[in-house]
Each structure stands twice: as C-alpha cells, then as structure tokens.
Design a protein around this motif. Structure first.
Motif, PDB file in Angstrom:
ATOM      1  N   ALA A 168      36.106  12.541  66.001  1.00 20.74           N
ATOM      2  CA  ALA A 168      37.160  11.763  66.665  1.00 20.74           C
ATOM      3  C   ALA A 168      38.299  12.669  67.116  1.00 20.74           C
ATOM      4  CB  ALA A 168      37.675  10.675  65.731  1.00 20.74           C
ATOM      5  N   ARG A 202      38.040  15.862  67.841  1.00 20.84           N
ATOM      6  CA  ARG A 202      37.516  16.618  68.983  1.00 20.84           C
ATOM      7  C   ARG A 202      37.533  15.747  70.254  1.00 20.84           C
ATOM      8  NH1 ARG A 202      34.011  21.061  67.966  1.00 20.84           N
ATOM      9  NH2 ARG A 202      34.016  21.122  70.251  1.00 20.84           N
ATOM     10  N   HIS A 203      37.169  14.485  70.116  1.00 22.97           N
ATOM     11  CA  HIS A 203      37.183  13.535  71.228  1.00 22.97           C
ATOM     12  C   HIS A 203      38.597  13.407  71.800  1.00 22.97           C
ATOM     13  CE1 HIS A 203      36.117   9.822  73.416  1.00 22.97           C
ATOM     14  NE2 HIS A 203      37.194   9.252  72.890  1.00 22.97           N
ATOM     15  N   ASP A 263      39.683  16.473  73.736  1.00 23.05           N
ATOM     16  CA  ASP A 263      39.019  16.604  75.039  1.00 23.05           C
ATOM     17  C   ASP A 263      39.556  15.652  76.100  1.00 23.05           C
ATOM     18  OD1 ASP A 263      37.443  18.513  73.880  1.00 23.05           O
ATOM     19  OD2 ASP A 263      35.663  17.242  73.688  1.00 23.05           O
ATOM     20  N   ARG A 264      39.999  14.469  75.678  1.00 24.09           N
ATOM     21  CA  ARG A 264      40.354  13.423  76.638  1.00 24.09           C
ATOM     22  C   ARG A 264      41.817  13.531  77.048  1.00 24.09           C
ATOM     23  NH1 ARG A 264      37.112   8.772  76.806  1.00 24.09           N
ATOM     24  NH2 ARG A 264      38.813   7.942  78.095  1.00 24.09           N
ATOM     25  N   SER A 279      37.980   3.829  74.011  1.00 19.87           N
ATOM     26  CA  SER A 279      37.915   5.095  74.748  1.00 19.87           C
ATOM     27  C   SER A 279      36.489   5.619  74.881  1.00 19.87           C
ATOM     28  CB  SER A 279      38.773   6.148  74.046  1.00 19.87           C
ATOM     29  OG  SER A 279      38.160   6.596  72.846  1.00 19.87           O
ATOM     30  N   PHE A 315      34.407   6.306  72.140  1.00 22.81           N
ATOM     31  CA  PHE A 315      33.929   7.072  70.986  1.00 22.81           C
ATOM     32  C   PHE A 315      32.845   6.288  70.252  1.00 22.81           C
ATOM     33  CE2 PHE A 315      34.137   8.292  66.469  1.00 22.81           C
ATOM     34  CZ  PHE A 315      33.921   9.657  66.593  1.00 22.81           C
TER      35      PHE A 315
END
Length: 297
Positions: free
Chosen positions: A208, A210-211, A214-215, A281, A283
């Motif tokens: 999460a 890392r997600h 990135d976003r 989002s 995930f």
C-alpha cells in the motif's frame, strides 16, 4: 515507479525495514535517516527531538517517507513516556517537513506515518477517511502528528498520511506478542472480545505504501487496514485455528487495566476502520482475510 532515490526515517522498525527491503529489491536507492554519525552515503543524520535534519543528504530524493515513532505499547503510559510518544512523532515530523520544504528542489512526495488511533473508539460504527477524529490521548496525538506535516504541504509537496492499523507480522508489534502466547496455548480474547480490530498483513502494508508512492494523484489520509475489520473474539478464534492451539483463555478488563494502565483503554477500544480511499484508488490486497494474513506472517 522508475528507479528513484527514496529517504526513509524509521528504517529499522517493523514497517520501515520491510519497506526498505522492498524498495532495494526493485533497484531503488534508499537513504536511511539515522541518529548517529552516518557510516556511508546511504545514511543521513537527524535528531528529530531537537528538530535537526541534514537537509543536504535529502537533495535528490524524489520521495521522503517518515515512519519513525516510539512504540505505543512498549511501556506503560507514564507522563514521561507519553511525552516520548508525542515528541518522537510530532517533533520528528515537523523537522522532516521543514527540511523537505526548505530544499531548493523539494521531493515530489512526503509520506508520513499516522495511525487509526486518529478515530478513537468507534464502537460498532464504521469509520473511513471522512470520519472525524476521536477522543483520548492517541486520537489527539494523531491529529498533532498529521498537523506537523504542514510545512511540506504548504510548500506544494504531495503529502500522504498513512493511518495504519494493527500490522500482522512476527517479531514486533501487537502480533509479535500474540504469536508466542498462542503457540504456548495461552491465547484468548481481551476483555469481552467484542471490540473491533482493524488489521493489515505486513506484505499489504508495504504494498500500500508503494502504491501511494507511485500514484502522483493521491494525497491526504489513507487507512491502511484490511477491507473487513473483525472483532477481537473472531481474531482470537482465527489465531487458534491457524496455529492449531486452544484459544480459550481470556484476559478480564480489570487485569488488563492493572497490567497496562491507561493503555488498556485503547487495547479494549473498538476501531472498525475501513480503507475506502485505498480501495477506490484501485489497490488490491494480497491477504485480505485474517487467516490469510496470519499464515503470511
């Protein structure tokens, strides 16, 4: 995410250590913030309580992640330790946020630790990121913790608050204490067991984060918890099934209060928190169920 330079405070902790390993495995350059003299180019000196950060060491970092904080359950909540809990979060966050804001080229993102303690005791009520802050020491602390990141936000840096639940992992945190008890056949519910626990597998916690790194379109608070909170009684039963141990012991409220003091109130509190914004989002959890999370640990 393309290979980047990422600074991590709290890199020696449970979540920070796992995040550093994940980033390094994918070829990212990780810079660790340390309180001692740096031993190499991958370390940056800081003194969070005194508000000091070697800002030069953050130059070139695309992302700064702050996971540094004293453990909530490490000691009884004496006035002195409550000050340690606050200073490690609020002063550390303020120091990093100000360092980030002062860089000639600030990072594109600042991810700051927080916790579902923000919501206080929600009882049966489901709380997503729009829920207001609760009452009590931890809720007030989380509000201050997040407010301390204001310099980074005001400098235009995308700022994300990681409101983490109970991380299912061996060796540290709440589950680090639960696993040995259950293996010894001493596991069981806490109090009446009706309080909700919002948990997350360590793997999903790191994924999460890392997600959210990135976003570029995501900012603000995100609940890092599995989609379906369970009661302490349900978690206890799942632990017993996975570890094949009886889970019939129970710790009465008076015993918890005698052993833990003020902290017992939060152990017995119900936090039915859901990750609405994370799911919206896109995930996807690898271990959404409690038995899956326990087995993964």
């Amino acid at each position: 995410m393309e290979r980047s330079r990422v600074a991590v405070a709290g890199a020696s902790g449970l979540i920070g250590g796992a995040l550093v390993r994940s980033l390094a495995a994918d070829g990212h350059e990780v810079v660790r913030l340390v309180r001692r003299a740096p031993r190499g180019p991958d370390e940056v000196r800081w003194d969070p309580e005194r508000g000091r950060v070697d800002g030069a060491g953050l130059i070139g970092c695309e992302v700064v992640v702050n996971l540094a904080a004293a453990g909530v359950g490490d000691r009884r909540w004496t006035p002195e330790y409550k000050r340690v809990l606050r200073d490690s979060r609020v002063l550390g966050t303020a120091a990093l946020a100000e360092a980030v804001a002062s860089l000639p080229e600030p990072p594109r993102a600042f991810l700051n630790g927080s916790a579902i303690g923000f919501y206080g005791d929600t009882g049966e009520r489901v709380a997503d990121e729009d829920a207001p802050p609760g009452d009590g020491f931890l809720a007030r602390l989380c509000v201050e913790w997040e407010e301390a990141a204001a310099p980074a936000e005001e400098a235009g840096v995308r700022t994300v608050f990681l409101r983490t639940g109970l991380v299912v992992a061996r060796g540290s945190g709440a589950w680090g204490r639960l696993f040995p008890l259950f293996r010894a056949g001493l596991g069981g519910r806490l109090g009446d067991g009706r309080q909700y626990w919002s948990y997350i597998a360590l793997h999903d916690e790191v994924a999460a984060i890392r997600h959210l790194i990135d976003r570029a379109d995501l900012s603000g608070p995100f609940n890092l918890t599995a989609p379906q909170p369970l009661t302490n009684r349900e978690v206890t039963a799942a632990m017993g099934r996975v570890l094949r141990r009886p889970a019939v012991c129970a710790v009465p409220r008076p015993v918890l209060r005698a052993a833990l003091g003020e902290l017992a109130g939060d152990v017995l509190a119900s936090q039915r928190v859901v990750p609405r914004r994370l799911l919206e989002s896109g995930f996807r959890f690898a271990f959404p169920g409690i038995e899956e999370a326990i087995r993964a640990a």
